[in-house]
Enzyme design. Sequence first.
Site, PDB file in Angstrom:
ATOM      1  CG  ASP A 184      -2.219  -0.497   1.033  1.00 31.94           C
ATOM      2  OD1 ASP A 184      -2.389  -1.173   0.003  1.00 31.94           O
ATOM      3  OD2 ASP A 184      -3.096  -0.247   1.879  1.00 31.94           O
TER       4      ASP A 184
ATOM      5  CG  ASP B 221       6.267   0.272  -2.176  1.00 27.89           C
ATOM      6  OD1 ASP B 221       6.623   0.986  -1.222  1.00 27.89           O
ATOM      7  OD2 ASP B 221       6.862  -0.767  -2.529  1.00 27.89           O
TER       8      ASP B 221
ATOM      9  CG  ASP C 135      -1.076   5.043  -0.281  1.00 32.45           C
ATOM     10  OD1 ASP C 135      -1.921   4.739  -1.148  1.00 32.45           O
ATOM     11  OD2 ASP C 135      -1.234   4.816   0.930  1.00 32.45           O
TER      12      ASP C 135
ATOM     13  CG  LEU D 169     -16.310  13.600   2.374  1.00 36.10           C
ATOM     14  CD1 LEU D 169     -16.095  12.927   3.727  1.00 36.10           C
ATOM     15  CD2 LEU D 169     -17.465  14.581   2.465  1.00 36.10           C
TER      16      LEU D 169
ATOM     17  CD  GLU E 226     -20.991  11.320   9.849  1.00 36.94           C
ATOM     18  OE1 GLU E 226     -21.180  10.176   9.443  1.00 36.94           O
ATOM     19  OE2 GLU E 226     -21.753  12.280   9.638  1.00 36.94           O
TER      20      GLU E 226
ATOM     21  CE  LYS F 293     -12.427  10.729   4.710  1.00 37.04           C
ATOM     22  NZ  LYS F 293     -11.936   9.467   4.196  1.00 37.04           N
TER      23      LYS F 293
ATOM     24  CG  ASP G 104      -8.910   3.887   6.355  1.00 39.01           C
ATOM     25  OD1 ASP G 104      -9.246   4.072   5.162  1.00 39.01           O
ATOM     26  OD2 ASP G 104      -7.733   3.748   6.711  1.00 39.01           O
TER      27      ASP G 104
ATOM     28  CD  GLU H  26     -16.033   4.073   4.035  1.00 41.67           C
ATOM     29  OE1 GLU H  26     -16.933   4.737   3.479  1.00 41.67           O
ATOM     30  OE2 GLU H  26     -14.826   4.183   3.740  1.00 41.67           O
TER      31      GLU H  26
ATOM     32  CE1 TYR I 281     -20.571   7.741   4.025  1.00 42.54           C
ATOM     33  CE2 TYR I 281     -19.611   6.129   5.496  1.00 42.54           C
ATOM     34  CZ  TYR I 281     -19.652   6.741   4.263  1.00 42.54           C
ATOM     35  OH  TYR I 281     -18.788   6.360   3.274  1.00 42.54           O
TER      36      TYR I 281
ATOM     37  CE  LYS J  32     -21.312  13.262   6.326  1.00 44.04           C
ATOM     38  NZ  LYS J  32     -21.872  11.915   6.463  1.00 44.04           N
TER      39      LYS J  32
ATOM     40  CE  LYS K  70      -7.821  11.621   5.526  1.00 43.03           C
ATOM     41  NZ  LYS K  70      -7.469  11.610   4.119  1.00 43.03           N
TER      42      LYS K  70
ATOM     43  CB  CYS L 225      11.219  36.945 -12.206  1.00 39.05           C
ATOM     44  SG  CYS L 225      11.032  35.381 -13.086  1.00 39.05           S
TER      45      CYS L 225
ATOM     46  CB  CYS M  58      12.171  37.134 -17.069  1.00 37.12           C
ATOM     47  SG  CYS M  58      10.972  37.879 -15.964  1.00 37.12           S
TER      48      CYS M  58
ATOM     49  CB  CYS N  71       7.418  36.796 -12.520  1.00 41.95           C
ATOM     50  SG  CYS N  71       8.104  37.461 -14.023  1.00 41.95           S
TER      51      CYS N  71
ATOM     52  CB  CYS O 299       8.327  35.944 -17.351  1.00 39.82           C
ATOM     53  SG  CYS O 299       9.126  34.660 -16.352  1.00 39.82           S
TER      54      CYS O 299
HETATM   55  S1  IVH Z   1     -19.964  11.387   3.744  1.00 38.67           S
HETATM   56  C1  IVH Z   1     -20.821  13.325  -0.659  1.00 38.67           C
HETATM   57  N1  IVH Z   1     -19.257  10.334   6.001  1.00 38.67           N
HETATM   58  O1  IVH Z   1     -14.776   9.029   2.895  1.00 38.67           O
HETATM   59  C2  IVH Z   1     -19.849  12.504   0.104  1.00 38.67           C
HETATM   60  N2  IVH Z   1     -18.010   9.724   4.088  1.00 38.67           N
HETATM   61  O2  IVH Z   1     -13.059  10.841   1.454  1.00 38.67           O
HETATM   62  C3  IVH Z   1     -20.502  11.831   1.261  1.00 38.67           C
HETATM   63  N3  IVH Z   1     -16.223   8.110   4.510  1.00 38.67           N
HETATM   64  O3  IVH Z   1     -16.239   8.440  -0.211  1.00 38.67           O
HETATM   65  C4  IVH Z   1     -19.534  11.070   2.087  1.00 38.67           C
HETATM   66  N4  IVH Z   1     -16.603   7.876   6.660  1.00 38.67           N
HETATM   67  O4  IVH Z   1     -16.128   6.488   1.463  1.00 38.67           O
HETATM   68  C5  IVH Z   1     -18.996  10.410   4.697  1.00 38.67           C
HETATM   69  N5  IVH Z   1     -18.791   9.439   8.071  1.00 38.67           N
HETATM   70  C6  IVH Z   1     -18.525   9.519   6.786  1.00 38.67           C
HETATM   71  C7  IVH Z   1     -17.490   8.777   6.196  1.00 38.67           C
HETATM   72  C8  IVH Z   1     -17.253   8.919   4.822  1.00 38.67           C
HETATM   73  C9  IVH Z   1     -15.861   7.476   5.646  1.00 38.67           C
HETATM   74  C10 IVH Z   1     -15.564   7.904   3.221  1.00 38.67           C
HETATM   75  C11 IVH Z   1     -16.485   7.706   2.053  1.00 38.67           C
HETATM   76  C12 IVH Z   1     -16.164   8.830   1.107  1.00 38.67           C
HETATM   77  C13 IVH Z   1     -14.761   9.164   1.515  1.00 38.67           C
HETATM   78  C14 IVH Z   1     -14.373  10.574   1.116  1.00 38.67           C
END
Ligand code: IVH
Length: 703
Positions: free
Chosen positions: A50, A52, A54, A100, A133, A135, A137, A190, A242, A306, A330, A435, A438, A453, A459
């Site tokens: 993963d 690599d 990324d 997001l 809420e 996020k 993974d 998710e 969600y 949200k 994040k 600059c 130039c 510049c 330039c």
């Molecule tokens: S809301 C319109 N809520 O994060 C987009 N997404 O980076 C609505 N994800 O594609 C997404 N936890 O797969 C939402 N509590 C949460 C989430 C969440 C994980 C993921 C989801 C999304 C990605 C965006």
Amino acid sequence: MAQPYEPNRPDTSVEEMDADAARAEIERLSGLIADADIAYHSNDAPEIPDADYDAAKRRLKALEHRFPDLITSDSPTGRVGAPASDGFGKVQHAVRMLSLSNAFEDAEITDFDERIRKFLGLSATAPLAYTAEPKIDGLSLSLRYEGGLLVSAATRGDGSVGENVTPNARTIADIPDRIDIDGVVEIRGEVYMSHDDFSALNARGSDSGAKTFANPRNAAAGSLRQLDPTVTASRPLRFFAYTWGELGKPLGSTQMGAIARMSQLGFQTNPLTTICDGPEDMLAQYRKIEATRASLGYDIDGVVYKVDDLKLQDKLGFRSTTPRWAIAHKFPAELAWTVLEAIDIQVGRTGALSPVARLRPVTVGGVVVSNATLHNEDYIAGRSNTGESIRDGRDIRVGDWVQVKRAGDVIPKVVDVDLSRRDASSRPYVFPATCPECGSDAIREAGDAVHRCSGGLICPAQAIERLKHFVSRGAFDIEGFGAKQVELFYNDTDLPIREPSEIFSLARRDAANLPKLRNRDGFGERSVAKLFEAIEARRVIPLARVLFALGIRHLGETGAAILARHYGTWVAFETATTRATVGSGPEWDDLTSIDGVGDVMAASVITAMQQEAERASFDRLVAELEIQAAEKTVVFTGTLEKMTRAAAKARAESLGAKVAGSVSAKTDLVVAGPGAGSKAQAAEKLGIEMIDEDAWLRLIGDA
Ligand code: IVH
């Protein structure tokens, strides 16, 4: 098997590459990522780690950031997720599954709140609630219920078309087969795997010699995306709901209410979801969730905020790939200390001078980093753009030990400095007043953080970058006239090309130019004729391409397509943006009311259109062209032979057209392939223009 990815070797840093090296590297990385995607998504057998993967993606993004003209239309960085794999049936999402936007700093959350208030016309003190809420993974999944029965389950895919994983989803205990609600209901959330289940699965796997997974997210994705649902059934997957897609009836009037309703219907919803009354509360909640992270038992990588009121969410709407009403905050990224060996200045297409830190190579979270951004003069000096001190006012000097951060975004940044290790002989960094390319004055306007510049098109760095952008793939894409030819012609003494219009005047003055060109290296009579032909072929060009090609700051391909669709013709665009004033008036209101157009883009477009020299160069270009009005609505019907329907749709949309599923009086054009039936008849009846696939490709300049 994909080639192993070798992270940023110091000798191949992105900043040091020229365009040719970058093109080769972009090709290599794109291929590697595509192979890895197939291994991971289609074969459920990842071939590279993963980290690599990324790193390869990050490096590709960095290359594309530095060489925007080399971005290919099918770049893996431009995708939301990955295209649906061939092994699965496809599901067209009734409502797109978006991503997001990300925030990393506390201040970005305050900005988020301010932006929203401004958009909604709310004062700083008006009540405005948000949900916070975790996020999760994992991977997102859309569940469609009709008349209470689960009829389909689809992964996100590219956001528009996902993979049909219905039989697999039915094996997940958290996903009800039926719910007590009529009509259409799409529940989204998710799919994830708990830490305990992940460890047990891997232990079983290594005992039996089966594949093991690098992390719970991979395990969840690999388990859901199985062609054999009995394999999925044997994997301990879970699901948090969600959000939602298409709904016959709303689930509630607030985000919190809708979550409660989903819970009532039998879905798991995250118990850490709370209501916050503003940024302070949101940040407190972020810290709380972050503190529980290690004991949650499943992976989360941030907190999602949200806007709670769904009417307000509707008003706020979407940018091209993300909603305005939500943001992902994040968790912090990885950090490392190293020596700052030098500060170089790069000049971009818009003249911005960017300071780049040349670092003693250091591994940050598994990737060797040798370059990082230093943002701007103030940042180096230890103050924010508004003059407040940052890093307690500590400045950054060549020779210092600095801390480097590789956040979830692409370009590493220098975030801190260790004064205890500073050499007594070091001197504060002085930002250049001219600059480096130039020699023109580098001007920093009041309120702007960036030195620019002032050389404009004189330039060479700016002019060349602009020309390269102009001929790039999403722009004029002139065959045989790429980055290399731009450099060649720019520096030519006989026939210099210093601005886009001159590419077209070159081809017009062919009688005079031919002999001069013919004598050059690599330019025989035939190749000159071919080049002129390729240039001529682009004289007729869709509006969206022209708008993108102008290289206006903040106006990307998506933005250009949106503007083209809105204004329809160059004349309409030109009239409106010439009359407009930034910040007020009917033209400004009209421009900023377009979904996908923010204040920054709008202001930048107006400024460019009203800047004398720039405008004159646009006008000289436009005089050379025949700009096609943006088709408003296109319908594809019958069999397409040169591309898939999804690709045709995406391409049409990228050029500013709207693609509809059925023919009506609102349709402007029908593209009909063999076997076209009722839609072609309807088009005939309504007198709507109908063309075949080849004519369509010619029309959009892809033939
Ligand atoms: S809301 C319109 N809520 O994060 C987009 N997404 O980076 C609505 N994800 O594609 C997404 N936890 O797969 C939402 N509590 C949460 C989430 C969440 C994980 C993921 C989801 C999304 C990605 C965006």
